[in-house]
Write a protein that holds these residues in place. Structure first.
Motif, PDB file in Angstrom:
ATOM      1  N   VAL A  61      33.181  33.621  39.710  1.00 15.94           N
ATOM      2  CA  VAL A  61      32.641  34.268  40.854  1.00 15.94           C
ATOM      3  C   VAL A  61      31.379  35.240  40.276  1.00 15.94           C
ATOM      4  CG1 VAL A  61      32.625  35.224  43.215  1.00 15.94           C
ATOM      5  CG2 VAL A  61      34.387  33.750  42.611  1.00 15.94           C
ATOM      6  N   THR A  62      30.138  35.034  40.706  1.00 14.66           N
ATOM      7  CA  THR A  62      29.107  35.927  40.112  1.00 14.66           C
ATOM      8  C   THR A  62      28.707  36.988  41.130  1.00 14.66           C
ATOM      9  OG1 THR A  62      27.456  34.311  40.605  1.00 14.66           O
ATOM     10  CG2 THR A  62      28.239  34.290  38.200  1.00 14.66           C
ATOM     11  N   LYS A  63      28.988  36.618  42.597  1.00 17.56           N
ATOM     12  CA  LYS A  63      28.572  37.444  43.258  1.00 17.56           C
ATOM     13  C   LYS A  63      29.642  37.457  44.605  1.00 17.56           C
ATOM     14  CE  LYS A  63      24.404  38.557  46.045  1.00 17.56           C
ATOM     15  NZ  LYS A  63      25.301  38.884  47.403  1.00 17.56           N
ATOM     16  N   GLY A  64      29.797  38.406  45.287  1.00 15.09           N
ATOM     17  CA  GLY A  64      30.580  38.443  46.618  1.00 15.09           C
ATOM     18  C   GLY A  64      32.309  38.454  46.356  1.00 15.09           C
ATOM     19  N   THR A  65      32.692  38.351  47.530  1.00 10.59           N
ATOM     20  CA  THR A  65      34.364  38.667  47.507  1.00 10.59           C
ATOM     21  C   THR A  65      34.943  37.666  48.066  1.00 10.59           C
ATOM     22  OG1 THR A  65      34.237  39.863  49.225  1.00 10.59           O
ATOM     23  CG2 THR A  65      34.315  41.247  47.130  1.00 10.59           C
ATOM     24  N   VAL A  66      36.329  37.325  47.689  1.00 12.88           N
ATOM     25  CA  VAL A  66      37.163  36.365  48.230  1.00 12.88           C
ATOM     26  C   VAL A  66      38.505  37.138  48.464  1.00 12.88           C
ATOM     27  CG1 VAL A  66      38.720  34.374  47.965  1.00 12.88           C
ATOM     28  CG2 VAL A  66      36.423  34.392  46.691  1.00 12.88           C
ATOM     29  N   ARG A  67      38.949  37.315  49.627  1.00 10.81           N
ATOM     30  CA  ARG A  67      40.097  38.006  50.020  1.00 10.81           C
ATOM     31  C   ARG A  67      40.917  36.951  50.718  1.00 10.81           C
ATOM     32  NH1 ARG A  67      39.492  43.497  49.983  1.00 10.81           N
ATOM     33  NH2 ARG A  67      37.224  44.179  49.907  1.00 10.81           N
ATOM     34  N   PHE A  68      42.413  37.157  50.344  1.00  7.16           N
ATOM     35  CA  PHE A  68      43.372  36.479  50.768  1.00  7.16           C
ATOM     36  C   PHE A  68      44.175  37.415  51.396  1.00  7.16           C
ATOM     37  CE2 PHE A  68      47.567  34.483  51.053  1.00  7.16           C
ATOM     38  CZ  PHE A  68      47.424  33.146  51.256  1.00  7.16           C
ATOM     39  N   ASP A  69      44.570  37.404  52.814  1.00  8.08           N
ATOM     40  CA  ASP A  69      45.328  38.479  53.486  1.00  8.08           C
ATOM     41  C   ASP A  69      44.760  39.912  53.203  1.00  8.08           C
ATOM     42  OD1 ASP A  69      47.271  38.896  55.262  1.00  8.08           O
ATOM     43  OD2 ASP A  69      48.817  38.498  54.206  1.00  8.08           O
ATOM     44  N   GLY A  70      43.548  39.938  53.172  1.00  6.43           N
ATOM     45  CA  GLY A  70      43.097  41.283  52.896  1.00  6.43           C
ATOM     46  C   GLY A  70      42.941  41.647  51.432  1.00  6.43           C
ATOM     47  N   GLN A  71      43.597  40.849  50.776  1.00  2.00           N
ATOM     48  CA  GLN A  71      43.738  41.474  49.202  1.00  2.00           C
ATOM     49  C   GLN A  71      42.394  40.631  48.447  1.00  2.00           C
ATOM     50  OE1 GLN A  71      47.819  40.090  48.567  1.00  2.00           O
ATOM     51  NE2 GLN A  71      47.773  41.773  47.279  1.00  2.00           N
ATOM     52  N   ASP A  72      41.626  41.637  47.818  1.00  2.00           N
ATOM     53  CA  ASP A  72      40.539  41.097  47.002  1.00  2.00           C
ATOM     54  C   ASP A  72      41.085  40.244  45.622  1.00  2.00           C
ATOM     55  OD1 ASP A  72      38.366  40.698  45.506  1.00  2.00           O
ATOM     56  OD2 ASP A  72      37.794  42.785  45.141  1.00  2.00           O
ATOM     57  N   MET A  73      40.696  38.840  45.606  1.00  2.00           N
ATOM     58  CA  MET A  73      41.418  38.054  44.447  1.00  2.00           C
ATOM     59  C   MET A  73      40.938  38.450  43.230  1.00  2.00           C
ATOM     60  SD  MET A  73      43.078  35.390  45.820  1.00  2.00           S
ATOM     61  CE  MET A  73      43.061  33.770  45.124  1.00  2.00           C
ATOM     62  N   ALA A  74      39.604  38.943  42.982  1.00  2.00           N
ATOM     63  CA  ALA A  74      39.204  39.523  41.883  1.00  2.00           C
ATOM     64  C   ALA A  74      39.887  40.623  41.494  1.00  2.00           C
ATOM     65  CB  ALA A  74      37.460  39.965  41.844  1.00  2.00           C
ATOM     66  N   ALA A  75      40.794  41.507  42.071  1.00  6.63           N
ATOM     67  CA  ALA A  75      40.957  42.537  41.643  1.00  6.63           C
ATOM     68  C   ALA A  75      42.747  42.362  41.250  1.00  6.63           C
ATOM     69  CB  ALA A  75      41.393  43.577  42.881  1.00  6.63           C
ATOM     70  N   MET A  76      43.205  40.984  41.385  1.00  6.31           N
ATOM     71  CA  MET A  76      44.552  40.619  40.934  1.00  6.31           C
ATOM     72  C   MET A  76      44.540  40.326  39.681  1.00  6.31           C
ATOM     73  SD  MET A  76      45.625  38.278  44.256  1.00  6.31           S
ATOM     74  CE  MET A  76      45.220  38.654  45.775  1.00  6.31           C
TER      75      MET A  76
END
Ligand code: SF4
Length: 319
Positions: A61-76
């Motif tokens: 993912v080069t731009k934007g965010t994906v959140r699952f149940d409020g959690q940022d997938m990129a931060a996991m």
């Protein structure tokens, strides 16, 4: 409705090749969202981005965010993402034989999911399996649990795969063309059962399909993709009543109607361009009956409407 899965303005690349461009959509609990487009439109890639599987194919993912149940997938971490996929996301694939083990009895294959994810005993897992199979309207569920996959029809096998997806009590199910390989009558039954089960259990369902007929049958919202961009997104009723984007209108025009003469369904002339050859301006312009010079030169911006979004310079105009 609070979004369980939320893609916010995401772009995706593999190497230097941009494959998805600024896609936003969300799926809430108990909601069925259809992700629609022809082959090559970016549906499966969007689903992979949604659940953090892009690294498997060298994508990011080069731009934007994906959140699952409020959690940022990129931060996991990858371990956290894997755990999340295993415990909270169920999958239904197009070909049930890729999900079923040919040398294990049906009941054992469904039981193992709830034993693993819910910690159920053998007896409780079997009771849950029988209940799920019955809800999926599998006749003689008590006998089917002892059957081998090859003894079941394609439609029955796909119901078993749906049972496996539901057995671990997931929050989200991603179903990738779950009925494409089945005949039309069986398709309709399975789609209806899947839709009612996810609503009843408050599960979010992202349904990938090329078929607007399936969307009309079961989805609450629809996101139409074309050549890696969002064409239109919104609630199913208004979009089917008055599609704003010519591609959405063309896909709806591909749904066979009762009483239609054989051969009268024309499809959409032309083909989705490959990512290496996306045209300038609106990527749909070579196939669009409304295309103007503006369309050929300038990509349309996504415009947010009351209940959805559309990317077209001439939305909803008569042809
Ligand atoms: S922007 Fe132009 S070419 Fe693209 S879909 Fe709209 S009318 Fe057609």
């Amino acid at each position: 409705m609070t979004a369980l899965l939320k893609l916010d303005d995401i772009s995706v690349s593999i190497g230097n090749l941009g494959l998805l461009d600024r896609i936003s959509l969300s799926v809430g609990r108990g909601q069925v969202v259809g992700l629609v487009g022809e082959s090559g439109s970016g549906k499966s890639l969007t689903a992979m981005a949604a659940i953090g599987l892009l690294p498997l194919i060298g994508g990011r993912v080069t731009k934007g965010t994906v959140r699952f149940d409020g959690q940022d997938m990129a931060a996991m971490t990858e371990t956290q993402r894997r755990k999340l996929r295993g415990a909270r996301i169920g999958f239904v694939t197009q070909n049930p034989m890729t999900a079923l083990d040919p040398v294990q009895r049906i009941g054992e294959q469904v039981d193992v999911v709830s034993r693993l994810h819910l910690g159920l005993s053998r007896a409780d897992a079997r009771a849950r399996t029988l209940d799920l199979l019955t809800r999926l309207r599998i006749p003689e569920a008590g006998a089917v649990v002892d059957a081998w996959p090859h003894q079941l029809s394609g439609g029955m096998k796909q119901r078993i795969v749906i049972a496996m997806a539901l057995a671990g009590d997931p929050d989200l199910i991603i179903a990738d063309e779950p009925t494409t390989a089945l005949d039309v009558t069986v398709q309709a039954q399975i789609i209806q059962i899947l839709g009612s089960l996810v609503r009843e259990r408050g599960v979010a369902l992202l349904l990938i399909t090329h078929d607007m007929g399936v969307v009309a049958q079961v989805c609450d919202r629809v996101a139409v993709l074309y050549a890696g961009r969002l064409a239109e997104e919104g609630p199913v009723g208004p979009i089917f009543a008055a599609p704003a984007h010519p591609y959405t209108a063309a896909l709806i025009g591909c749904i066979p109607q009762d009483g239609m003469a054989k051969g009268s369904l024309t499809g959409i002339p032309g083909a989705v361009p490959s990512a290496a050859a996306f045209p300038a301006g609106c990527r749909f312009h070579p196939r669009c009956p409304r295309a103007s010079d503006l369309c050929r030169n300038t990509p349309p911006m996504i415009v947010h409407r009351t209940a959805g979004q559309v990317a077209c310079h001439h939305p909803g105009e008569a042809e």
